[in-house]
Design a protein around this motif. Structure first.
Motif, mmCIF file in Angstrom:
data_model
loop_
_atom_site.group_PDB
_atom_site.id
_atom_site.type_symbol
_atom_site.label_atom_id
_atom_site.label_comp_id
_atom_site.label_asym_id
_atom_site.label_seq_id
_atom_site.Cartn_x
_atom_site.Cartn_y
_atom_site.Cartn_z
ATOM 1 N N ARG A 290 43.544 12.444 18.861
ATOM 2 C CA ARG A 290 44.345 11.718 17.863
ATOM 3 C C ARG A 290 45.205 10.628 18.527
ATOM 4 O O ARG A 290 45.440 9.563 17.933
ATOM 5 N N CYS A 291 45.670 10.881 19.763
ATOM 6 C CA CYS A 291 46.385 9.828 20.498
ATOM 7 C C CYS A 291 45.491 8.607 20.689
ATOM 8 O O CYS A 291 45.945 7.459 20.585
ATOM 9 N N ALA A 292 44.212 8.864 20.979
ATOM 10 C CA ALA A 292 43.267 7.760 21.156
ATOM 11 C C ALA A 292 43.097 6.982 19.861
ATOM 12 O O ALA A 292 43.112 5.742 19.857
ATOM 13 N N VAL A 293 42.939 7.684 18.747
ATOM 14 C CA VAL A 293 42.747 7.013 17.448
ATOM 15 C C VAL A 293 43.977 6.172 17.109
ATOM 16 O O VAL A 293 43.858 5.026 16.639
ATOM 17 N N GLU A 294 45.156 6.708 17.366
ATOM 18 C CA GLU A 294 46.383 5.954 17.100
ATOM 19 C C GLU A 294 46.450 4.706 17.976
ATOM 20 O O GLU A 294 46.828 3.627 17.507
ATOM 21 N N ALA A 295 46.077 4.844 19.253
ATOM 22 C CA ALA A 295 46.099 3.690 20.155
ATOM 23 C C ALA A 295 45.099 2.621 19.725
ATOM 24 O O ALA A 295 45.351 1.420 19.903
ATOM 25 N N VAL A 311 39.328 21.237 15.566
ATOM 26 C CA VAL A 311 37.880 21.323 15.782
ATOM 27 C C VAL A 311 37.239 19.937 15.851
ATOM 28 O O VAL A 311 36.318 19.714 16.646
ATOM 29 N N LEU A 312 37.715 19.020 15.022
ATOM 30 C CA LEU A 312 37.139 17.683 14.957
ATOM 31 C C LEU A 312 38.173 16.708 14.451
ATOM 32 O O LEU A 312 39.177 17.099 13.838
ATOM 33 N N THR A 313 37.916 15.429 14.705
ATOM 34 C CA THR A 313 38.768 14.366 14.189
ATOM 35 C C THR A 313 37.892 13.324 13.506
ATOM 36 O O THR A 313 36.936 12.816 14.111
ATOM 37 N N GLY A 314 38.206 13.021 12.245
ATOM 38 C CA GLY A 314 37.513 11.966 11.520
ATOM 39 C C GLY A 314 38.184 10.631 11.768
ATOM 40 O O GLY A 314 39.404 10.517 11.628
ATOM 41 N N VAL A 315 37.406 9.635 12.167
ATOM 42 C CA VAL A 315 37.934 8.308 12.485
ATOM 43 C C VAL A 315 37.483 7.334 11.398
ATOM 44 O O VAL A 315 36.275 7.107 11.215
ATOM 45 N N PHE A 350 33.452 8.193 11.019
ATOM 46 C CA PHE A 350 32.617 9.074 11.843
ATOM 47 C C PHE A 350 33.490 10.193 12.378
ATOM 48 O O PHE A 350 34.724 10.136 12.325
ATOM 49 N N ARG A 351 32.832 11.235 12.874
ATOM 50 C CA ARG A 351 33.557 12.441 13.291
ATOM 51 C C ARG A 351 33.315 12.731 14.765
ATOM 52 O O ARG A 351 32.172 12.755 15.230
ATOM 53 N N ILE A 352 34.397 12.975 15.490
ATOM 54 C CA ILE A 352 34.336 13.374 16.895
ATOM 55 C C ILE A 352 34.584 14.874 16.964
ATOM 56 O O ILE A 352 35.643 15.367 16.568
ATOM 57 N N GLY A 353 33.608 15.624 17.463
ATOM 58 C CA GLY A 353 33.789 17.056 17.660
ATOM 59 C C GLY A 353 34.439 17.315 19.012
ATOM 60 O O GLY A 353 34.065 16.711 20.014
ATOM 61 N N GLY A 385 42.220 3.576 23.540
ATOM 62 C CA GLY A 385 42.331 4.999 23.235
ATOM 63 C C GLY A 385 42.048 5.861 24.440
ATOM 64 O O GLY A 385 42.606 6.957 24.580
ATOM 65 N N VAL A 386 41.182 5.389 25.317
ATOM 66 C CA VAL A 386 40.857 6.150 26.523
ATOM 67 C C VAL A 386 42.109 6.328 27.374
ATOM 68 O O VAL A 386 42.421 7.439 27.842
ATOM 69 N N THR A 387 42.829 5.257 27.597
ATOM 70 C CA THR A 387 44.060 5.339 28.394
ATOM 71 C C THR A 387 45.086 6.250 27.729
ATOM 72 O O THR A 387 45.747 7.060 28.392
ATOM 73 N N ALA A 388 45.204 6.150 26.415
ATOM 74 C CA ALA A 388 46.161 6.992 25.693
ATOM 75 C C ALA A 388 45.822 8.471 25.832
ATOM 76 O O ALA A 388 46.714 9.308 26.042
ATOM 77 N N ALA A 389 44.539 8.802 25.731
ATOM 78 C CA ALA A 389 44.126 10.202 25.865
ATOM 79 C C ALA A 389 44.320 10.689 27.295
ATOM 80 O O ALA A 389 44.775 11.819 27.522
#
Length: 402
Positions: A290-295, A311-315, A350-353, A385-389
């Motif tokens: 979720r930090c990545a999605v916010e970034a 379990v998953l995050t919908g983007v 899309f969904r990230i598991g 988002g990669v850096t944030a995560a």
């Protein structure tokens, strides 16, 4: 020849919200020779895993194991407890709640579908107050069961099942509580006994880290009593013969022996790590994603922070961007599979598991593929988002309890 394992160099990233990546340890257990499912060795295996699976559901009551997908366990839960024409109160939280409602209708039940309006309703969890209000109206107790989805795989929402139990009790209503935690079990907190659930439905291919092919009904005494009076036709799904055979570790038909080897290994792995540690690990992964999605400057499908799924995050994609085209680019360029949007949200997200056989670096690589793919698809991103995560995972190391 069908080529199922001919991916480019390196591993394929299966980051859909189930089936989840299967650990090598479980695959090795499943490769052991098949044994006589009527012999003493199998009986010992059956007794052991039937005992261990109760601890994952957090119940002292029986857990039925079927050689079937979660859809089969949906059907089993309904036909073992209900009769033709029975009214069932169901709550629309997403695609899988909708499919379960469709099944109830096909089984000659009379489902009533509560929910928030439109696609916006798929961004929130079960509204327990709506269930309470409807049950209070049902003064003749014509509604025989309340059916809700715990972790809605299509949206990334984990509903408050304890609140649903409180709503039923506050209404003074005798309806059964039937819950689908197919994608929640062993990834999100779930308490069959404590939350007063009568039938819990689950499956093997999510938090249990197995291939598809096993599903479950965890029971209560009230559900077992209801099954003695239920009039919907059943044979293969019938609890009574299975419960009798299970007393000695067997099944009344040929079980999925090698999948049960895998289940036994999965249960051992969960106990070795400690279930509370497993649940905390999933919460931590979800927070990092979720930090990545916010970034990125994007929205998550779930709009209520109190029910974010571990379990998953919908983007959600910006207006004018086809999420399935983004997924296609990510798959073709980076050998990374993501979950598609389903039903009302198809093409918009899309969904990230973040479950199964993965770790911090698996998710960093997944987010890297998403980030690069979205840029190739023309999605305007606010930041990395990669850096944030990475920063989140570095600042929040996993602490094991016990």
């Amino acid at each position: 020849m069908l080529k199922l394992d001919y991916h480019p160099s390196g591993r394929h990233f299966l980051q859909i919200p189930g089936p989840s990546p299967v650990p090598d340890r479980i695959l090795r257990a499943m490769s052991l020779p098949t044994i006589d499912h009527r012999g003493p060795e199998f009986g010992a295996l059956g007794r052991d895993l039937l005992d261990k699976i109760k601890r994952v559901f957090k119940t002292g009551s029986p857990v039925i194991i079927y050689p079937a997908s979660g859809t089969g366990a949906w059907e089993a839960a309904l036909i073992n407890t209900l009769s033709p024409g029975d009214r069932v109160l169901m709550f629309e939280t997403g695609h899988f709640a909708t499919l379960w409602q469709k099944m109830a209708r096909r089984l000659s039940l009379e489902p009533e579908f509560l929910g928030l309006p439109g696609a916006e309703g798929w961004r929130h969890g079960v509204q327990a107050d709506m269930i309470e209000a409807r049950l209070k109206e049902d003064t003749k107790h014509e509604i025989k069961a309340v059916c809700v989805v715990h972790n809605e795989t299509s949206t990334g929402v984990t509903s408050d099942i304890a609140a649903v139990r409180r709503a039923i009790d506050a209404a003074g209503h005798p309806a059964l509580l039937i819950v689908d935690t197919i994608s929640g079990l062993a990834s999100a907190d779930y308490r069959h006994d404590e939350w007063g659930v009568d039938v819990t439905v689950s499956g093997s291919q999510k938090g249990l880290m197995l291939p598809p092919g096993i599903s479950f009904n965890a029971l209560s005494d009230k559900a077992i009593a209801a099954s003695a009076k239920a009039q919907l036709p059943k044979s293969f799904w019938a609890w009574d013969e299975i419960l009798e055979a299970n007393k000695n570790g067997y099944w009344p038909y040929t079980p999925s022996t090698n999948l049960l080897y895998g289940l036994n290994e999965a249960l051992d792995m969960l106990e070795e790590e400690g279930l509370e540690n497993v649940l905390a690990r999933h919460q931590r992964w979800a927070a990092g994603v979720r930090c990545a999605v916010e970034a990125w400057g994007l929205e998550t499908q779930c709009q209520d922070p109190s029910v974010y799924s571990p379990v998953l995050t919908g983007v959600v994609m910006p207006e004018g961007i086809d999420a399935d085209e983004v997924r296609k680019i990510i798959y073709e360029r980076f050998d990374l599979s993501l979950g598609t949007g389903l039903g009302k949200v198809k093409g918009t997200m899309f969904r990230i598991g973040h479950l199964g056989d993965c770790n911090d670096l698996t998710l960093i690589a997944t987010l890297g593929g998403c980030e690069a793919g979205m840029k190739l698809a023309g999605v305007s991103l606010k930041g990395s988002g990669v850096t944030a995560a990475l920063d989140y995972f570095a600042a929040n190391p996993m602490h094991r309890a016990g």
